[in-house]
Design a protein around this motif. Structure first.
Motif, PDB file in Angstrom:
ATOM      1  N   GLU A  30       0.851  -1.197   0.000  1.00 28.52           N
ATOM      2  CA  GLU A  30       0.000   0.000   0.000  1.00 28.52           C
ATOM      3  C   GLU A  30       0.873   1.227   0.000  1.00 28.52           C
ATOM      4  O   GLU A  30       1.854   1.281   0.721  1.00 28.52           O
ATOM      5  N   PRO A  31       0.504   2.224  -0.765  1.00 31.30           N
ATOM      6  CA  PRO A  31       1.276   3.469  -0.677  1.00 31.30           C
ATOM      7  C   PRO A  31       1.011   4.091   0.687  1.00 31.30           C
ATOM      8  O   PRO A  31      -0.108   4.326   1.068  1.00 31.30           O
ATOM      9  N   GLY A  32       2.076   4.259   1.389  1.00 33.07           N
ATOM     10  CA  GLY A  32       1.924   4.836   2.715  1.00 33.07           C
ATOM     11  C   GLY A  32       3.077   5.772   2.947  1.00 33.07           C
ATOM     12  O   GLY A  32       3.860   6.056   2.058  1.00 33.07           O
ATOM     13  N   GLY A  75       5.654  -5.683   7.617  1.00 38.78           N
ATOM     14  CA  GLY A  75       4.880  -4.454   7.528  1.00 38.78           C
ATOM     15  C   GLY A  75       5.144  -3.557   8.721  1.00 38.78           C
ATOM     16  O   GLY A  75       5.693  -3.960   9.733  1.00 38.78           O
ATOM     17  N   LYS A  76       4.700  -2.333   8.589  1.00 39.50           N
ATOM     18  CA  LYS A  76       5.050  -1.349   9.612  1.00 39.50           C
ATOM     19  C   LYS A  76       4.159  -1.408  10.836  1.00 39.50           C
ATOM     20  O   LYS A  76       4.288  -0.625  11.754  1.00 39.50           O
ATOM     21  N   ASP A  77       3.208  -2.313  10.816  1.00 37.02           N
ATOM     22  CA  ASP A  77       2.314  -2.333  11.962  1.00 37.02           C
ATOM     23  C   ASP A  77       2.805  -3.222  13.085  1.00 37.02           C
ATOM     24  O   ASP A  77       2.310  -3.149  14.199  1.00 37.02           O
ATOM     25  N   ARG A  78       3.721  -4.098  12.748  1.00 39.67           N
ATOM     26  CA  ARG A  78       4.217  -4.975  13.821  1.00 39.67           C
ATOM     27  C   ARG A  78       5.709  -4.776  13.940  1.00 39.67           C
ATOM     28  O   ARG A  78       6.461  -4.888  12.983  1.00 39.67           O
ATOM     29  N   LEU A  79       6.077  -4.489  15.149  1.00 35.50           N
ATOM     30  CA  LEU A  79       7.466  -4.114  15.400  1.00 35.50           C
ATOM     31  C   LEU A  79       8.045  -5.009  16.484  1.00 35.50           C
ATOM     32  O   LEU A  79       7.328  -5.412  17.404  1.00 35.50           O
ATOM     33  N   LEU A  80       9.307  -5.301  16.333  1.00 33.72           N
ATOM     34  CA  LEU A  80       9.999  -6.052  17.384  1.00 33.72           C
ATOM     35  C   LEU A  80      11.156  -5.185  17.854  1.00 33.72           C
ATOM     36  O   LEU A  80      11.890  -4.640  17.031  1.00 33.72           O
ATOM     37  N   SER A  81      11.285  -5.016  19.133  1.00 32.63           N
ATOM     38  CA  SER A  81      12.396  -4.198  19.609  1.00 32.63           C
ATOM     39  C   SER A  81      13.105  -4.935  20.737  1.00 32.63           C
ATOM     40  O   SER A  81      12.478  -5.604  21.561  1.00 32.63           O
ATOM     41  N   LEU A  90       7.257  -7.053  21.466  1.00 31.63           N
ATOM     42  CA  LEU A  90       6.511  -7.074  20.198  1.00 31.63           C
ATOM     43  C   LEU A  90       5.418  -6.030  20.291  1.00 31.63           C
ATOM     44  O   LEU A  90       4.638  -6.024  21.248  1.00 31.63           O
ATOM     45  N   TRP A  91       5.410  -5.155  19.308  1.00 32.15           N
ATOM     46  CA  TRP A  91       4.486  -4.024  19.354  1.00 32.15           C
ATOM     47  C   TRP A  91       3.400  -4.169  18.298  1.00 32.15           C
ATOM     48  O   TRP A  91       3.634  -4.692  17.205  1.00 32.15           O
ATOM     49  N   ASP A  92       2.263  -3.595  18.616  1.00 34.13           N
ATOM     50  CA  ASP A  92       1.195  -3.492  17.635  1.00 34.13           C
ATOM     51  C   ASP A  92       0.982  -2.017  17.366  1.00 34.13           C
ATOM     52  O   ASP A  92       0.569  -1.252  18.240  1.00 34.13           O
ATOM     53  N   LEU A  93       1.313  -1.604  16.111  1.00 37.85           N
ATOM     54  CA  LEU A  93       1.231  -0.175  15.830  1.00 37.85           C
ATOM     55  C   LEU A  93       0.123   0.164  14.845  1.00 37.85           C
ATOM     56  O   LEU A  93       0.054   1.268  14.319  1.00 37.85           O
ATOM     57  N   ALA A  94      -0.757  -0.799  14.580  1.00 43.85           N
ATOM     58  CA  ALA A  94      -1.801  -0.533  13.579  1.00 43.85           C
ATOM     59  C   ALA A  94      -2.779   0.505  14.107  1.00 43.85           C
ATOM     60  O   ALA A  94      -3.054   0.563  15.303  1.00 43.85           O
ATOM     61  N   GLU A  95      -3.271   1.268  13.199  1.00 39.79           N
ATOM     62  CA  GLU A  95      -4.332   2.240  13.520  1.00 39.79           C
ATOM     63  C   GLU A  95      -3.956   3.134  14.695  1.00 39.79           C
ATOM     64  O   GLU A  95      -4.777   3.438  15.565  1.00 39.79           O
ATOM     65  N   ALA A 120       7.801 -18.720   7.316  1.00 39.29           N
ATOM     66  CA  ALA A 120       6.524 -19.034   6.658  1.00 39.29           C
ATOM     67  C   ALA A 120       5.577 -17.886   6.951  1.00 39.29           C
ATOM     68  O   ALA A 120       5.897 -16.996   7.744  1.00 39.29           O
ATOM     69  N   GLN A 121       4.425 -17.886   6.346  1.00 39.08           N
ATOM     70  CA  GLN A 121       3.492 -16.790   6.571  1.00 39.08           C
ATOM     71  C   GLN A 121       3.107 -16.746   8.041  1.00 39.08           C
ATOM     72  O   GLN A 121       2.573 -17.700   8.582  1.00 39.08           O
ATOM     73  N   GLY A 122       3.391 -15.654   8.680  1.00 41.20           N
ATOM     74  CA  GLY A 122       3.024 -15.524  10.082  1.00 41.20           C
ATOM     75  C   GLY A 122       3.958 -16.238  11.044  1.00 41.20           C
ATOM     76  O   GLY A 122       3.706 -16.290  12.238  1.00 41.20           O
ATOM     77  N   ARG A 123       5.034 -16.795  10.537  1.00 39.18           N
ATOM     78  CA  ARG A 123       5.956 -17.466  11.463  1.00 39.18           C
ATOM     79  C   ARG A 123       7.367 -16.953  11.241  1.00 39.18           C
ATOM     80  O   ARG A 123       7.840 -16.851  10.116  1.00 39.18           O
TER      81      ARG A 123
END
Lengths: 328, 633
Positions: A30-32, A75-81, A90-95, A120-123
């Motif tokens: 998505e253009p963001g 994607g930019k909505d899930r972050l690991l720091s 693990l962060w949730d940055l959506a919305e 794998a997808q989601g892993r």
């Protein structure tokens, strides 16, 4: 007649603490807004808007302890720091949310940055230094189950793991881990079997950072001395030294190879960023902007090659962004 | 010579003749002939051996000493001596006394070869070995007694040390086992007395002997090891410890500086736990040729600015002060650069230095090594000297007052003295103006008497000056005249000298010059001698001379020989620096007293250097008198 090196395209100020880690998130379907995540010594993670060059959000999740590693998970909505409070969050940055959804207690008091690999997808698989000083633990995320613990054999005296890189040749093949240790050696581990495949002593001093090009099976490591070491992996999964390059001043904090594998950047203790061609390690440029040790360098993942950037974070609290060799 | 031929004959008259000749002082002549002959005859013939033994046994007691002494000195080796004397030493009390006591403890003029003969002789037969052990015990008793170390001459101490080492080399394992405890106790006591002494030669002797004893009693496990410079004497001493054919030198101490391999070479060894090693490394360059084109697209930028990173030192003195006193512990690079640059900055900016001179002196006196810089001690000392020469009076006032203050270490007090001397040298010598020459630069390893070399250099210089004065050569215009400058030491000599001499008899809680800290007292006295010498041609020299004479008089019976040597150097400097007329008018009585004291020292002082210095002083006084008598009044 060689041109003088370029100036930074822009400089981000406002972290008010030394910058230890950077991560771009500019690609994506998505253009963001292109974003840059930066982790600082005061425990804050700043989310920089690369259009306005301002901080959009500041995340405080590590109890004012230095943040040493940041990765995005799909994607930019899930972050690991990863921070020096011995936690990986693990962060949730959506919305617009800024919440920590999960955390892993590593019990590791060193400086080793963790490494993330999508299997794998989601892993994901995450490699991190564990509590016991010489071991590396592999966890599966988001389930947080331990896949294996990589323990060097008794008497190997490798010291602490200093830097990690998980990779796999292509989706579906065995994930492998490259780990650089305190005694200057790089070890190749087979993750599923938990055994070491090869060990190469590349440096006399601890390996500070390494990066690997899985296509060419070649990697590069930097340490606290003046030598950069390039090594390769042959068919028998053995590491061999390919080349060494001597620098003018000692000390490298970070090395990263651009995603298109054409150039690589090193962050030096002598305040300089060095650019090399990856094929033959031809020195290309020395970027002298910062006034203190450069802690990290990172290439952006812009889908449009012309917009690609190199960012460097330094102890002088600034993040410089450079557009260099973007045309090739 | 006569042939026995189966008859019993008495050779006692030959013994009498031999004894009489020896006691009359003709040992050399008779034994020169007799000893080689007997050596040959006794080589394989037992009868001749018995005859020889009978010969020496029959010598009357009153002449035994001369005979035995002669034999020990003439015999070419311990085995020969054993053949010639047999067990005389066990049977005859007088001979035993001569061999085990007189030659070892009461005399000390014999050569090492004689010692080897004597002790080797004692070790060759089991009956005599008990004597060897007894000898060793007595030698060790002497070696470890503190009064012996203080009062006996250096040559005697060297002799005893040699004897101890030779004894040790002869001892067998079992014997060492039996007296291990005593050896250990003596070693501990002895090493303490020797290290207490202020003379470097005695300290080194103590260290070598202690190391050797420790080596013998601890065959496995850590042994005692000291750090010292080896000279010929030490090497000779160490070679005695091993009983091998002569001229075999025991390998010297391992070097402290091991050469380190240069860093960056990368070993090309892949270590694989399971798979076999592949052949060696470097990939041929041909592979990259095929992809040459794409790399050429990337044009390098100008990288000429990429040089080694140099930390800039501050350019202003006040900045230096800030860095050195700053609490910012991270900026160690800057601190190092400041320490290295400080001396030249001080010399280039005298006006700025004068504003903050005392503060700088204080900082430098207390400056401790924060990081490991090479030559830190020398850098600090040079900076201190630079500050002192730029602003002598206030800084000298500060330093001399701190010398007598509480809570300084001995090292700091001696630093103060060293700095005062170096600065005085610089101020008083026109040709050293601007460039400091260093006599006695600090060496990196820790020595027990650092910087004492500078006093030796000065003694040499003073000696040369004395020599030049006594010979009265007229050198003529053979040398180009040096450019003359006003003597900068003139105005400040008093400020350096008098505060140092003021409080020497006032003890503080942590510092007692007249008591335990006699090492510092010795250094103080030598410093005063040097300052006196450098004050030649200054206005204050006479007053300084008088004060110095009083000071010397008060301390003249001090027990430490290093202090006494210093006092005698003070007298030399005084006689050389104070103009002759002033000496004779202002200090006549004191000089006469001093003269009689010097005569006493010359005859009775146990230390050879003291006697020599006293003699020189008396000669200087004679010259002085002659010179003034020669001048028509």
């Amino acid at each position: 007649m060689a041109l003088p090196p370029p100036d930074p395209q822009f400089v981000l100020r406002g972290t008010s603490a030394a910058v230890h880690t950077l991560h771009f998130s500019c690609g994506g379907p998505e253009p963001g807004i292109p974003l840059l995540f930066s982790g600082s010594e005061n425990g804050f993670i700043h989310v920089w808007n690369l259009k306005t060059h301002r901080v959009d959000t500041a995340l405080d999740g590590h109890g004012r302890k230095s943040v040493c590693c940041i990765e995005t998970m799909g994607g930019k909505d899930r972050l690991l720091s990863q921070g020096r409070d011995q936690r990986i969050c693990l962060w949730d940055l959506a919305e617009g949310r800024t919440s920590v959804t999960d955390s892993v207690f590593t019990e590791h008091v060193g400086f080793c940055r963790c490494s993330l690999l999508k299997v794998a997808q989601g892993r994901w698989l995450m490699a991190m230094a564990a509590r016991s000083l010489e071991e590396v633990q592999i966890l599966e995320l988001p389930s947080k189950t331990s896949v294996c613990t990589l323990k060097p054999e008794a008497g190997a005296k490798l010291g602490m793991p200093m830097c990690l890189k998980l990779w796999q040749l292509n989706c579906g093949s065995q994930p492998v881990l490259l780990a650089g240790y305190e005694d200057g050696s790089v070890v190749l581990w087979n993750v599923s079997m938990g055994k070491a495949l090869s060990r190469l002593i590349c440096h006399q001093e601890p390996v500070m950072s390494l990066d690997f090009d899985s296509e060419k099976a070649k990697g590069i490591s930097g340490s606290s001395e003046k030598v950069l070491s390039i090594w390769s992996l042959n068919e028998q999964q053995n590491l061999q030294v390919y080349k060494t390059h001597e620098l003018v001043n000692a000390g490298i904090s970070d090395i990263t190879i651009r995603p298109d594998k054409k150039i690589l950047a090193t962050a030096g203790w002598d305040h300089r960023i060095r650019i090399f061609g990856w094929k033959k390690l031809k020195p290309l440029a020395v970027l002298d902007y910062h006034t203190a040790t450069v802690h990290c360098v990172s290439f952006s993942d812009h889908s449009n090659p012309q917009e690609r950037l190199l960012a460097a974070g330094s102890k002088d609290q600034r993040i410089s962004a450079w557009s260099i060799y973007a045309q090739t | 010579c006569f042939i026995p031929g189966g008859l019993d004959c008495s050779i006692s008259f030959v013994s009498h003749v031999l004894g009489k000749v020896c006691i009359h002082g003709r040992q050399k002549e008779i034994l020169e002939v007799l000893v080689p002959r007997l050596t040959d005859l006794t080589k394989s013939d037992c009868i001749w051996q018995r005859i020889c033994w009978r010969l020496v046994e029959c010598v009357p007691d009153r002449w035994v000493e001369a005979v035995v002494l002669g034999f020990v000195q003439r015999a070419p080796g311990a085995d020969v001596l054993s053949r010639l004397l047999g067990n005389l030493v066990v049977k005859n009390k007088k001979a035993q006394f001569v061999v085990t006591q007189k030659m070892l403890l009461l005399q000390y003029g014999h050569t090492t070869a004689v010692l080897q003969n004597l002790l080797g002789y004692l070790s060759l037969e089991s009956l005599r070995r008990t004597l060897l052990l007894r000898v060793l015990q007595e030698l060790l008793e002497t070696w470890s007694s503190s009064s012996a170390v203080k009062h006996s001459p250096a040559e005697q101490q060297l002799y005893i040390s040699k004897a101890i080492l030779i004894c040790l080399s002869h001892l067998k394992e079992l014997e060492i086992e039996s007296c291990r405890q005593e050896l250990l106790t003596s070693m501990m006591e002895g090493v303490k007395c020797h290290l207490d002494s202020s003379l470097p030669q005695l300290q080194r002797l103590g260290m070598v002997v202690a190391e050797s004893i420790s080596l013998k009693i601890n065959t496995e496990g850590p042994v005692l090891k000291f750090e010292y410079e080896e000279d010929d004497e030490i090497r000779e001493l160490k070679s005695l410890l091993v009983q091998t054919p002569p001229f075999c030198v025991v390998p010297s101490l391992p070097d402290d500086d091991r050469s380190e391999k240069a860093g960056a070479s990368v070993p090309l060894v892949p270590e694989s736990n399971e798979k076999p090693h592949t052949a060696a490394p470097v990939m041929p360059d041909e592979e990259s040729d095929a992809e040459l084109d794409s790399d050429d697209d990337l044009i390098p930028y100008d990288m000429s600015g990429d040089k080694e990173l140099k930390i800039k030192a501050p350019v202003y003195i006040r900045d230096c002060i800030e860095v050195l006193t700053g609490s910012r512990s991270e900026d160690v690079d800057k601190w190092e650069a400041t320490v290295k640059a400080l001396e030249s900055l001080v010399r280039k900016n005298p006006a700025a230095t004068r504003e903050v001179s005392v503060e700088l002196a204080k900082i430098l006196l207390h400056l401790e090594e924060k990081t490991c810089i090479e030559g830190f001690v020398e850098l600090r000392q040079r900076a201190q000297v630079a500050v002192l020469t730029t602003d002598p009076i206030p800084v000298a006032k500060y330093l001399t007052s701190q010398f007598y203050s509480l809570n300084y270490s001995l090292r700091q007090r001696m630093d103060i003295l060293d700095v005062l001397v170096l600065a005085a040298q610089e101020l008083s010598c026109p040709k050293f103006h601007g460039k400091t020459k260093h006599s006695g630069a600090q060496k990196p390893c820790i020595q027990l008497l650092p910087g004492s070399d500078s006093s030796k250099d000065w003694r040499r210089i003073v000696d040369e000056r004395i020599k030049s004065k006594t010979r009265r050569f007229d050198m003529g215009q053979s040398r180009v005249e040096l450019a003359s400058r006003p003597n900068e030491f003139n105005s400040v000599a008093g400020h350096f000298f008098f505060p140092l001499i003021q409080h020497f008899d006032r003890p503080l809680t942590t510092f007692d010059l007249l008591g335990e800290d006699h090492l510092v007292l010795g250094r103080l006295v030598h410093t005063l001698a040097i300052l006196m010498y450098l004050a030649v041609n200054t206005v204050a020299v006479t007053a300084m001379g008088k004060a110095l004479l009083e000071f010397v008089w008060a301390l003249r019976f001090h027990t430490d020989s290093y202090v006494r040597q210093g006092l005698l150097s003070c007298i030399s400097s005084l006689l050389l620096s104070v103009p002759a007329e002033r000496i004779l008018t202002d200090m006549t009585e004191e000089l006469l007293e001093t003269q009689s004291w010097l005569g006493d020292v010359m005859e009775k002082d146990p230390d050879g250097d003291c006697r020599r210095l006293a003699l020189q002083n008396l000669l200087l006084m004679e010259n002085l008198k002659k010179k003034l008598e020669a001048v028509p009044s």
